[in-house]
Scaffold this motif. Structure first.
Motif, PDB file in Angstrom:
ATOM      1  N   ARG A 139      -7.268  -6.491  21.526  1.00  0.00           N
ATOM      2  CA  ARG A 139      -6.825  -7.888  21.542  1.00  0.00           C
ATOM      3  C   ARG A 139      -7.569  -8.692  20.468  1.00  0.00           C
ATOM      4  O   ARG A 139      -6.983  -9.547  19.799  1.00  0.00           O
ATOM      5  CB  ARG A 139      -7.046  -8.494  22.914  1.00  0.00           C
ATOM      6  CG  ARG A 139      -6.517  -9.940  22.979  1.00  0.00           C
ATOM      7  CD  ARG A 139      -6.428 -10.471  24.375  1.00  0.00           C
ATOM      8  NE  ARG A 139      -5.322  -9.787  25.031  1.00  0.00           N
ATOM      9  CZ  ARG A 139      -5.215  -9.657  26.340  1.00  0.00           C
ATOM     10  NH1 ARG A 139      -6.140 -10.146  27.139  1.00  0.00           N
ATOM     11  NH2 ARG A 139      -4.191  -9.033  26.881  1.00  0.00           N
ATOM     12  N   LYS A 140      -8.844  -8.408  20.277  1.00  0.00           N
ATOM     13  CA  LYS A 140      -9.619  -9.094  19.237  1.00  0.00           C
ATOM     14  C   LYS A 140      -9.078  -8.739  17.851  1.00  0.00           C
ATOM     15  O   LYS A 140      -8.945  -9.609  16.980  1.00  0.00           O
ATOM     16  CB  LYS A 140     -11.091  -8.726  19.336  1.00  0.00           C
ATOM     17  CG  LYS A 140     -11.761  -9.242  20.586  1.00  0.00           C
ATOM     18  CD  LYS A 140     -13.191  -8.726  20.668  1.00  0.00           C
ATOM     19  CE  LYS A 140     -13.815  -9.022  22.008  1.00  0.00           C
ATOM     20  NZ  LYS A 140     -15.157  -8.464  22.143  1.00  0.00           N
ATOM     21  N   LEU A 141      -8.765  -7.460  17.657  1.00  0.00           N
ATOM     22  CA  LEU A 141      -8.211  -7.036  16.369  1.00  0.00           C
ATOM     23  C   LEU A 141      -6.861  -7.679  16.106  1.00  0.00           C
ATOM     24  O   LEU A 141      -6.557  -8.093  14.989  1.00  0.00           O
ATOM     25  CB  LEU A 141      -8.109  -5.515  16.312  1.00  0.00           C
ATOM     26  CG  LEU A 141      -9.430  -4.776  16.180  1.00  0.00           C
ATOM     27  CD1 LEU A 141      -9.221  -3.275  16.346  1.00  0.00           C
ATOM     28  CD2 LEU A 141     -10.083  -5.081  14.856  1.00  0.00           C
ATOM     29  N   ARG A 142      -6.027  -7.762  17.138  1.00  0.00           N
ATOM     30  CA  ARG A 142      -4.712  -8.386  16.975  1.00  0.00           C
ATOM     31  C   ARG A 142      -4.874  -9.864  16.618  1.00  0.00           C
ATOM     32  O   ARG A 142      -4.175 -10.379  15.744  1.00  0.00           O
ATOM     33  CB  ARG A 142      -3.872  -8.223  18.228  1.00  0.00           C
ATOM     34  CG  ARG A 142      -2.458  -8.776  18.026  1.00  0.00           C
ATOM     35  CD  ARG A 142      -1.522  -8.407  19.134  1.00  0.00           C
ATOM     36  NE  ARG A 142      -1.935  -9.098  20.351  1.00  0.00           N
ATOM     37  CZ  ARG A 142      -1.332  -8.945  21.518  1.00  0.00           C
ATOM     38  NH1 ARG A 142      -0.327  -8.096  21.641  1.00  0.00           N
ATOM     39  NH2 ARG A 142      -1.738  -9.608  22.570  1.00  0.00           N
ATOM     40  N   ALA A 143      -5.810 -10.540  17.271  1.00  0.00           N
ATOM     41  CA  ALA A 143      -6.052 -11.950  16.971  1.00  0.00           C
ATOM     42  C   ALA A 143      -6.518 -12.126  15.524  1.00  0.00           C
ATOM     43  O   ALA A 143      -6.072 -13.046  14.826  1.00  0.00           O
ATOM     44  CB  ALA A 143      -7.073 -12.530  17.940  1.00  0.00           C
ATOM     45  N   MET A 144      -7.404 -11.250  15.068  1.00  0.00           N
ATOM     46  CA  MET A 144      -7.871 -11.323  13.679  1.00  0.00           C
ATOM     47  C   MET A 144      -6.733 -11.066  12.700  1.00  0.00           C
ATOM     48  O   MET A 144      -6.636 -11.724  11.662  1.00  0.00           O
ATOM     49  CB  MET A 144      -9.007 -10.330  13.437  1.00  0.00           C
ATOM     50  CG  MET A 144     -10.320 -10.727  14.067  1.00  0.00           C
ATOM     51  SD  MET A 144     -10.908 -12.345  13.525  1.00  0.00           S
ATOM     52  CE  MET A 144     -11.013 -12.118  11.771  1.00  0.00           C
ATOM     53  N   GLN A 187      -3.580 -11.703  13.200  1.00  0.00           N
ATOM     54  CA  GLN A 187      -2.738 -12.902  13.197  1.00  0.00           C
ATOM     55  C   GLN A 187      -3.379 -14.028  12.389  1.00  0.00           C
ATOM     56  O   GLN A 187      -2.692 -14.735  11.644  1.00  0.00           O
ATOM     57  CB  GLN A 187      -2.451 -13.347  14.626  1.00  0.00           C
ATOM     58  CG  GLN A 187      -1.533 -12.400  15.357  1.00  0.00           C
ATOM     59  CD  GLN A 187      -1.429 -12.693  16.849  1.00  0.00           C
ATOM     60  OE1 GLN A 187      -2.282 -13.366  17.425  1.00  0.00           O
ATOM     61  NE2 GLN A 187      -0.380 -12.180  17.467  1.00  0.00           N
ATOM     62  N   LEU A 188      -4.692 -14.174  12.518  1.00  0.00           N
ATOM     63  CA  LEU A 188      -5.392 -15.187  11.723  1.00  0.00           C
ATOM     64  C   LEU A 188      -5.295 -14.878  10.233  1.00  0.00           C
ATOM     65  O   LEU A 188      -5.051 -15.772   9.414  1.00  0.00           O
ATOM     66  CB  LEU A 188      -6.859 -15.274  12.136  1.00  0.00           C
ATOM     67  CG  LEU A 188      -7.150 -15.990  13.448  1.00  0.00           C
ATOM     68  CD1 LEU A 188      -8.609 -15.789  13.842  1.00  0.00           C
ATOM     69  CD2 LEU A 188      -6.828 -17.466  13.325  1.00  0.00           C
ATOM     70  N   ASN A 189      -5.485 -13.612   9.869  1.00  0.00           N
ATOM     71  CA  ASN A 189      -5.379 -13.217   8.459  1.00  0.00           C
ATOM     72  C   ASN A 189      -3.989 -13.481   7.919  1.00  0.00           C
ATOM     73  O   ASN A 189      -3.831 -13.957   6.789  1.00  0.00           O
ATOM     74  CB  ASN A 189      -5.752 -11.746   8.279  1.00  0.00           C
ATOM     75  CG  ASN A 189      -7.237 -11.517   8.341  1.00  0.00           C
ATOM     76  OD1 ASN A 189      -8.019 -12.373   7.976  1.00  0.00           O
ATOM     77  ND2 ASN A 189      -7.626 -10.347   8.813  1.00  0.00           N
ATOM     78  N   GLN A 190      -2.961 -13.174   8.700  1.00  0.00           N
ATOM     79  CA  GLN A 190      -1.590 -13.429   8.264  1.00  0.00           C
ATOM     80  C   GLN A 190      -1.344 -14.923   8.077  1.00  0.00           C
ATOM     81  O   GLN A 190      -0.695 -15.336   7.108  1.00  0.00           O
ATOM     82  CB  GLN A 190      -0.597 -12.855   9.271  1.00  0.00           C
ATOM     83  CG  GLN A 190      -0.510 -11.344   9.245  1.00  0.00           C
ATOM     84  CD  GLN A 190       0.484 -10.822  10.268  1.00  0.00           C
ATOM     85  OE1 GLN A 190       1.454 -11.476  10.595  1.00  0.00           O
ATOM     86  NE2 GLN A 190       0.223  -9.635  10.778  1.00  0.00           N
ATOM     87  N   SER A 191      -1.870 -15.734   8.991  1.00  0.00           N
ATOM     88  CA  SER A 191      -1.699 -17.181   8.879  1.00  0.00           C
ATOM     89  C   SER A 191      -2.380 -17.726   7.629  1.00  0.00           C
ATOM     90  O   SER A 191      -1.801 -18.541   6.902  1.00  0.00           O
ATOM     91  CB  SER A 191      -2.270 -17.877  10.121  1.00  0.00           C
ATOM     92  OG  SER A 191      -1.526 -17.531  11.268  1.00  0.00           O
ATOM     93  N   VAL A 192      -3.584 -17.265   7.368  1.00  0.00           N
ATOM     94  CA  VAL A 192      -4.307 -17.722   6.174  1.00  0.00           C
ATOM     95  C   VAL A 192      -3.564 -17.290   4.910  1.00  0.00           C
ATOM     96  O   VAL A 192      -3.441 -18.067   3.955  1.00  0.00           O
ATOM     97  CB  VAL A 192      -5.757 -17.193   6.185  1.00  0.00           C
ATOM     98  CG1 VAL A 192      -6.437 -17.403   4.845  1.00  0.00           C
ATOM     99  CG2 VAL A 192      -6.543 -17.861   7.294  1.00  0.00           C
ATOM    100  N   ARG A 193      -3.046 -16.071   4.905  1.00  0.00           N
ATOM    101  CA  ARG A 193      -2.297 -15.585   3.737  1.00  0.00           C
ATOM    102  C   ARG A 193      -1.057 -16.448   3.498  1.00  0.00           C
ATOM    103  O   ARG A 193      -0.757 -16.831   2.368  1.00  0.00           O
ATOM    104  CB  ARG A 193      -1.897 -14.127   3.959  1.00  0.00           C
ATOM    105  CG  ARG A 193      -1.192 -13.504   2.792  1.00  0.00           C
ATOM    106  CD  ARG A 193      -0.903 -12.019   3.076  1.00  0.00           C
ATOM    107  NE  ARG A 193      -0.332 -11.363   1.935  1.00  0.00           N
ATOM    108  CZ  ARG A 193       0.974 -11.342   1.660  1.00  0.00           C
ATOM    109  NH1 ARG A 193       1.826 -11.931   2.466  1.00  0.00           N
ATOM    110  NH2 ARG A 193       1.417 -10.735   0.581  1.00  0.00           N
ATOM    111  N   LEU A 194      -0.329 -16.778   4.576  1.00  0.00           N
ATOM    112  CA  LEU A 194       0.862 -17.623   4.439  1.00  0.00           C
ATOM    113  C   LEU A 194       0.505 -19.021   3.937  1.00  0.00           C
ATOM    114  O   LEU A 194       1.216 -19.585   3.103  1.00  0.00           O
ATOM    115  CB  LEU A 194       1.613 -17.708   5.768  1.00  0.00           C
ATOM    116  CG  LEU A 194       2.325 -16.443   6.204  1.00  0.00           C
ATOM    117  CD1 LEU A 194       2.895 -16.604   7.616  1.00  0.00           C
ATOM    118  CD2 LEU A 194       3.439 -16.088   5.228  1.00  0.00           C
ATOM    119  N   LEU A 195      -0.594 -19.575   4.438  1.00  0.00           N
ATOM    120  CA  LEU A 195      -1.034 -20.886   3.961  1.00  0.00           C
ATOM    121  C   LEU A 195      -1.420 -20.833   2.487  1.00  0.00           C
ATOM    122  O   LEU A 195      -1.086 -21.742   1.718  1.00  0.00           O
ATOM    123  CB  LEU A 195      -2.214 -21.382   4.798  1.00  0.00           C
ATOM    124  CG  LEU A 195      -1.873 -21.877   6.196  1.00  0.00           C
ATOM    125  CD1 LEU A 195      -3.149 -22.108   7.000  1.00  0.00           C
ATOM    126  CD2 LEU A 195      -1.045 -23.145   6.135  1.00  0.00           C
TER     127      LEU A 195
END
Length: 77
Positions: A20-25, A27-35
């Motif tokens: 779950r921690k890896l999945r959250a990370m 998702q955060l990485n994908q969000s930062v990349r999109l931004l």
């Protein structure tokens, strides 16, 4: 964040399984990349997707390593 709520969040993170921690990370990485890509599109509206990916590599890896990996980047001139 309220200190009590933050304490609950921290405890939930501590108890969460590794997957779950890896999945959250991820998702955060994908969000930062999109931004970052969104910001690059605003700065370089005429850039094609390949140029935007190359510019993103400059941001993520740094210009020196990005050039070693992907070759010369686009010029801003």
């Amino acid at each position: 964040t309220d200190p009590a709520a933050e304490g609950v969040q921290i405890e939930l993170l501590r108890r969460a399984p590794a997957w779950r921690k890896l999945r959250a990370m991820d998702q955060l990485n994908q969000s930062v990349r999109l931004l970052a890509l969104s910001g690059l599109r605003q700065r370089y509206p005429q850039a094609d997707p390949d140029e935007l990916r190359r510019r993103l590599a400059d941001l993520v890896l740094g210009p020196e390593l990005a050039e070693r990996v992907y070759g010369p980047g686009p010029s801003d001139a």
